[in-house]
Enzyme design. Structure first.
Site, PDB file in Angstrom:
ATOM      1  N   ASP A 105       1.009  -1.164   0.242  1.00 48.48           N
ATOM      2  CA  ASP A 105       0.225  -0.225   0.155  1.00 48.48           C
ATOM      3  C   ASP A 105       0.730   1.255  -0.393  1.00 48.48           C
ATOM      4  O   ASP A 105       1.506   1.734   1.127  1.00 48.48           O
ATOM      5  CB  ASP A 105      -1.071  -0.666   0.984  1.00 48.48           C
ATOM      6  CG  ASP A 105      -1.824  -1.542   0.860  1.00 48.48           C
ATOM      7  OD1 ASP A 105      -1.021  -2.311   0.626  1.00 48.48           O
ATOM      8  OD2 ASP A 105      -2.250  -1.442   2.235  1.00 48.48           O
ATOM      9  N   GLU A 121      -4.766   2.400  -2.784  1.00 52.69           N
ATOM     10  CA  GLU A 121      -5.942   2.600  -1.759  1.00 52.69           C
ATOM     11  C   GLU A 121      -5.200   4.123  -1.558  1.00 52.69           C
ATOM     12  O   GLU A 121      -6.515   5.017  -0.741  1.00 52.69           O
ATOM     13  CB  GLU A 121      -6.491   1.563  -1.218  1.00 52.69           C
ATOM     14  CG  GLU A 121      -5.765   1.286  -0.153  1.00 52.69           C
ATOM     15  CD  GLU A 121      -6.546   0.715   0.544  1.00 52.69           C
ATOM     16  OE1 GLU A 121      -7.599   0.041   0.714  1.00 52.69           O
ATOM     17  OE2 GLU A 121      -6.238   0.251   1.599  1.00 52.69           O
ATOM     18  N   ASN A 122      -4.353   4.444  -0.619  1.00 52.85           N
ATOM     19  CA  ASN A 122      -4.009   5.160   0.001  1.00 52.85           C
ATOM     20  C   ASN A 122      -2.541   6.331  -0.260  1.00 52.85           C
ATOM     21  O   ASN A 122      -1.944   7.157  -0.345  1.00 52.85           O
ATOM     22  CB  ASN A 122      -2.998   4.505   1.169  1.00 52.85           C
ATOM     23  CG  ASN A 122      -4.100   3.810   2.074  1.00 52.85           C
ATOM     24  OD1 ASN A 122      -3.508   2.549   1.484  1.00 52.85           O
ATOM     25  ND2 ASN A 122      -4.888   3.684   2.573  1.00 52.85           N
ATOM     26  N   ASN A 139     -10.214  -1.117   0.720  1.00 57.34           N
ATOM     27  CA  ASN A 139     -11.710  -0.538   0.943  1.00 57.34           C
ATOM     28  C   ASN A 139     -10.943   1.280   0.609  1.00 57.34           C
ATOM     29  O   ASN A 139     -12.791   1.542   0.938  1.00 57.34           O
ATOM     30  CB  ASN A 139     -11.796  -1.396   2.177  1.00 57.34           C
ATOM     31  CG  ASN A 139     -10.486  -1.269   3.488  1.00 57.34           C
ATOM     32  OD1 ASN A 139     -10.180  -1.303   2.910  1.00 57.34           O
ATOM     33  ND2 ASN A 139     -10.043  -0.682   4.434  1.00 57.34           N
ATOM     34  N   HIS A 140     -10.402   1.558   0.900  1.00 62.67           N
ATOM     35  CA  HIS A 140      -9.956   3.017   0.942  1.00 62.67           C
ATOM     36  C   HIS A 140      -9.904   3.291  -0.695  1.00 62.67           C
ATOM     37  O   HIS A 140      -9.722   4.916  -1.258  1.00 62.67           O
ATOM     38  CB  HIS A 140      -8.790   2.955   1.323  1.00 62.67           C
ATOM     39  CG  HIS A 140      -9.127   3.537   3.164  1.00 62.67           C
ATOM     40  ND1 HIS A 140      -9.975   3.850   3.724  1.00 62.67           N
ATOM     41  CD2 HIS A 140      -8.092   2.568   3.995  1.00 62.67           C
ATOM     42  CE1 HIS A 140     -10.057   3.864   4.924  1.00 62.67           C
ATOM     43  NE2 HIS A 140      -9.184   2.922   5.373  1.00 62.67           N
ATOM     44  N   HIS A 176      -6.676  -8.328  -0.103  1.00 61.83           N
ATOM     45  CA  HIS A 176      -6.839  -6.776   0.957  1.00 61.83           C
ATOM     46  C   HIS A 176      -7.158  -7.507   2.141  1.00 61.83           C
ATOM     47  O   HIS A 176      -8.831  -7.313   2.000  1.00 61.83           O
ATOM     48  CB  HIS A 176      -7.778  -6.080   0.171  1.00 61.83           C
ATOM     49  CG  HIS A 176      -6.983  -4.637   0.232  1.00 61.83           C
ATOM     50  ND1 HIS A 176      -5.909  -4.052   0.487  1.00 61.83           N
ATOM     51  CD2 HIS A 176      -7.360  -3.893   1.211  1.00 61.83           C
ATOM     52  CE1 HIS A 176      -5.943  -2.544   1.290  1.00 61.83           C
ATOM     53  NE2 HIS A 176      -6.850  -2.758   1.738  1.00 61.83           N
ATOM     54  N   HIS A 199      -2.962  -4.934   2.611  1.00 59.39           N
ATOM     55  CA  HIS A 199      -4.440  -3.173   4.666  1.00 59.39           C
ATOM     56  C   HIS A 199      -3.527  -3.448   5.507  1.00 59.39           C
ATOM     57  O   HIS A 199      -3.545  -2.581   6.038  1.00 59.39           O
ATOM     58  CB  HIS A 199      -5.673  -4.631   3.766  1.00 59.39           C
ATOM     59  CG  HIS A 199      -6.144  -4.058   4.972  1.00 59.39           C
ATOM     60  ND1 HIS A 199      -6.876  -2.810   4.879  1.00 59.39           N
ATOM     61  CD2 HIS A 199      -7.281  -4.359   6.525  1.00 59.39           C
ATOM     62  CE1 HIS A 199      -7.924  -2.256   6.207  1.00 59.39           C
ATOM     63  NE2 HIS A 199      -7.444  -3.847   7.084  1.00 59.39           N
ATOM     64  N   HIS A 250      -0.500  -2.697   6.208  1.00 56.28           N
ATOM     65  CA  HIS A 250       0.565  -2.148   5.903  1.00 56.28           C
ATOM     66  C   HIS A 250       1.757  -1.758   7.627  1.00 56.28           C
ATOM     67  O   HIS A 250       2.830  -1.206   6.965  1.00 56.28           O
ATOM     68  CB  HIS A 250      -0.340  -0.588   6.296  1.00 56.28           C
ATOM     69  CG  HIS A 250      -0.327  -0.019   5.868  1.00 56.28           C
ATOM     70  ND1 HIS A 250      -0.874   1.633   5.921  1.00 56.28           N
ATOM     71  CD2 HIS A 250      -2.000  -0.630   5.209  1.00 56.28           C
ATOM     72  CE1 HIS A 250      -1.674   1.844   4.499  1.00 56.28           C
ATOM     73  NE2 HIS A 250      -2.215   0.502   4.549  1.00 56.28           N
TER      74      HIS A 250
HETATM   75 FE   LIG Z   1      -4.009   0.682   2.865  1.00 55.32          FE
HETATM   76 FE   LIG Z   2      -7.459  -1.168   3.147  1.00 49.21          FE
END
Ligand SMILES: [Fe+2]
Ligand SMILES: [Fe+2]
Ligand SMILES: [Fe+2]
Ligand SMILES: [Fe+2]
Ligand SMILES: [Fe+2]
Ligand SMILES: [Fe+2]
Ligand SMILES: [Fe+2]
Ligand SMILES: [Fe+2]
Lengths: 262, 262, 262, 262
Positions: A10, A41-42, A69-70, A152, A177, A179
């Site tokens: 990520d 996603e981030n 999810n983000h 994820h 996910h 991290h």
């Molecule tokens: Fe993430």
């Molecule tokens: Fe995530």
């Protein structure tokens, strides 16, 4: 000749993008990389993805961006997902979600399929990733045995079970996910490379990418706090997988960690 | 002369106990270990702890056993916790819980304090580990600067925040509970050794210690299933910390992984 | 002569405030109310509370405002809580949170204590409401036996257990948070009036106060959506408790529902 | 002539079965009932269902038994579900689960369809009940417009959204699972009778059917405790719906509460 793939954990905000820009060229050379996948996603300000940020990451040499999810947190992503086949989002969001959950990409003379799926334990209420992966993998194997899954998810039990579930059917199941990179990389008996979590590419001295003072304050006070991406030196987290292109089986998996200040 | 401590990740059932018995002697020699701590919440049949199992683990050379959310699963543990100061359970269970959440132990001419705490994210509703650790650490530092914390928690954010929160105040914050070793070991700037999760000591080819067919079946069916400890070769997961006994600061942290079949 | 108290369920946004303004005068007369408590965690735009909104509600004749997990959502509330003793927030937030979790108020020639507490099941990680209530109630009973608890919680099991736990020690345990009035009002054997949830005062035809199209869309898509307070006719939800001022015991509890369009 | 249906809230253990046996005859007469549905996920010893218990409930005059997340807790239910079409379980368990999630039953000269679905908020990871209900309802409306949905869910938001989602498409959406009857019964504008939760039929003075001392102890200690069904007087919770058989629209909905000791 073996195919060499890098999967980047990520990417968080500006520090994460800087890490990619600075680390990818030498990694490409060192590992003779054929293909680079990164979870994004981030990537935009700590949450979500925008067209400009996606463009920046592609220009660094990333071939495919995956989500989680983000991925939905910035509104611009909705049209981006529909327009750009090199960005995929978790396949098990309900039908009708923007974009798609997998893609087939040309790598040298081969085809590599990438699938993005979300877990459900401690996560949003999505369709079953186990069941969906069965049909998806069967479909994709018609085109290529080289299939990489970015799973994820939060819970180690769900991730490990998923790795065993797909062992022998895909080239790799790599978790994202949390991290934090895990140290359990292995090629499972059926030939699937597995790693519970590939980690995070972003600011090293925060809390999963966020300014640590804010996160600590939130745990202490239980009051709402607006998160900010941490500053300071970066870390780069990824893993390199080599695979036999004819069988699709993984040959090796190796974790990669680079720290800016070392 | 530096103190050398080993912390062993969640011991799961018979295969985990076998791993301890087979691996600990050579590790003791290799690292010249002074003190051995092990998380034992899953040591008896996959969940909980009994007097016989505790005795077996002490006889292998473990000095202190720590717990977690599953430490209560076998009823025999209630009186055991009250009788045996070498077994500690998470300190942030409500007042009145059997046993205690920390202990001070003699190691060579020094004293080493061990604290066990549970996280709260995706976990039972316990007292705040951040706040409790402040008073607990202050109290223990009156006796010794050598303090090791087993932080039994699920979420990476809570664990990393906790490490930063105690940085400079304790010798080590080592995570347990997810049963997967992470690859983020470091000595934080204040002198605290940190690792998000030290992993699991138990059957390698299950799902966090459980027979993988059962876990996969449960994810697919969402129906209740009785879990069984997996069989097959073991893995041993731990980490070795060296510390300066006068300051209590960590000097190094090193992950340990041993696989039976290699 | 019995004391007559009204407790109003979570006031949501403008429609909820309109409901209070329109319904309270006639209820005051009908029930000869001595004291009015209202949960205001959603009073400002659906989430949180501001000085202007609090002032508006006090001017309608509400004596005390209580909070919940959403009381913190507007930043202005932080100084408001410290300045205004007629607004209380859940007592089991960590020490150092703005404001206080209870108050003692003069009603006729009596004193009425109001406590606000949050549950923990499916809620933020707060201090144990059971344990905290024991010391809090003991302290307040020195001043008055008339004690009303707004227990802001999700799970019916936690709410009912809490009612039984305090039975005979307080005048009333009234639940808030789910925004749906339950039909289980009773005076428990020890003399404590109990209701699992008093409901919501706000737009009737939304989903717990939110525009229903948005909520349905969110359940279908699992994508992030910004909630908006629903429009349309209001509902007023509350309950009237009568109590013996000398013993503090409840005599009766009666649910109140008013619909704008009927 | 209107059809008259009774839906009985989660029957808990022996006291719940006694409540059914004692209350159903007079209710049948009073309301001239045509059809009786009851949620039986807790009917056998507090959790699950057995053939003997199902037989006992049918012999009391119940026509259809529905389930929920606890329907699987006794192993005997697996073959029972496959053998007995009058018992249905949540339709959104994964394909391959024993039994079915709906049934069509003859009532006078009409057909009544019953659907059982589980929510997902704070519940197991099942298929989307919103999406599944769309296809299921469309299919069943080919046979009959008289469709009753037992929506077994925790969160009020999910239940209310579900009611609005199916308004005009089914005769009734009645919630179960929280074991507390709500007071928000209404016929929605499209003709669907709605109630967030119909409540529990079982021991009145426990905590959602369980001995209250045990539940309180568990909240205080956070230690594992084995639950036991409470004893003492029963409560009967249900609701009566009248419907127009030709349109399938609900005409009225009325809550029913009977207490043994009153
Ligand atoms: Fe993430
Ligand atoms: Fe995530
Ligand atoms: Fe464990
Ligand atoms: Fe654990
Ligand atoms: Fe609320
Ligand atoms: Fe709330
Ligand atoms: Fe139930
Ligand atoms: Fe249930």
């Amino acid at each position: 000749m073996a195919l060499r793939l890098l999967l980047i954990g990520d990417i968080v905000g500006r520090p994460g993008r800087r890490a990619v820009r600075e680390c990818l060229p030498s990694l490409r050379q060192k590992y003779q990389l054929d293909f680079v996948i990164a979870n994004a996603e981030n990537a935009a300000g700590g949450n979500g993805l925008t067209p400009a940020v996606a463009e920046e990451l592609f220009s660094c040499g990333i071939d495919v961006l995956t989500g989680g999810n983000h991925i939905w947190d910035k509104k611009e992503v909705f049209s981006l997902l529909d327009a750009e086949p090199r960005i995929i989002r978790p396949a098990n969001y309900p039908p009708g979600a923007p974009g798609v959950g997998y893609g087939i990409f040309s790598v040298r003379e081969h085809k590599v399929a990438v699938i993005n799926l979300c877990g459900r334990v401690f996560m949003p209420d999505l369709d079953c990733p186990f069941r969906l992966s069965e049909s998806l993998v069967a479909e994709l194997r018609v085109h290529t045995p080289l299939i990489v899954v970015d799973f994820h998810a939060e819970a180690t039990s769900e991730k490990i079970a998923f790795g065993w579930f797909l062992d022998g059917k895909v080239t790799a199941v790599i978790g994202t996910h949390t991290h934090v990179q895990t140290a359990d990389e292995r090629v499972l008996p059926g030939g699937t490379a597995y790693l519970t979590d590939v980690g995070m590419t972003g600011p090293r001295d925060g809390v999963i990418g966020v300014k640590r003072e804010i996160v600590i304050e939130k745990f202490l006070s239980q009051l709402p706090r607006r998160f900010e991406v941490a500053s300071g030196p970066f870390q780069f987290n990824g893993c390199v997988i080599t695979a036999d292109p004819s069988s699709g089986k993984a040959l090796t998996i190796e974790r990669v960690q680079i720290y800016e200040d070392e």
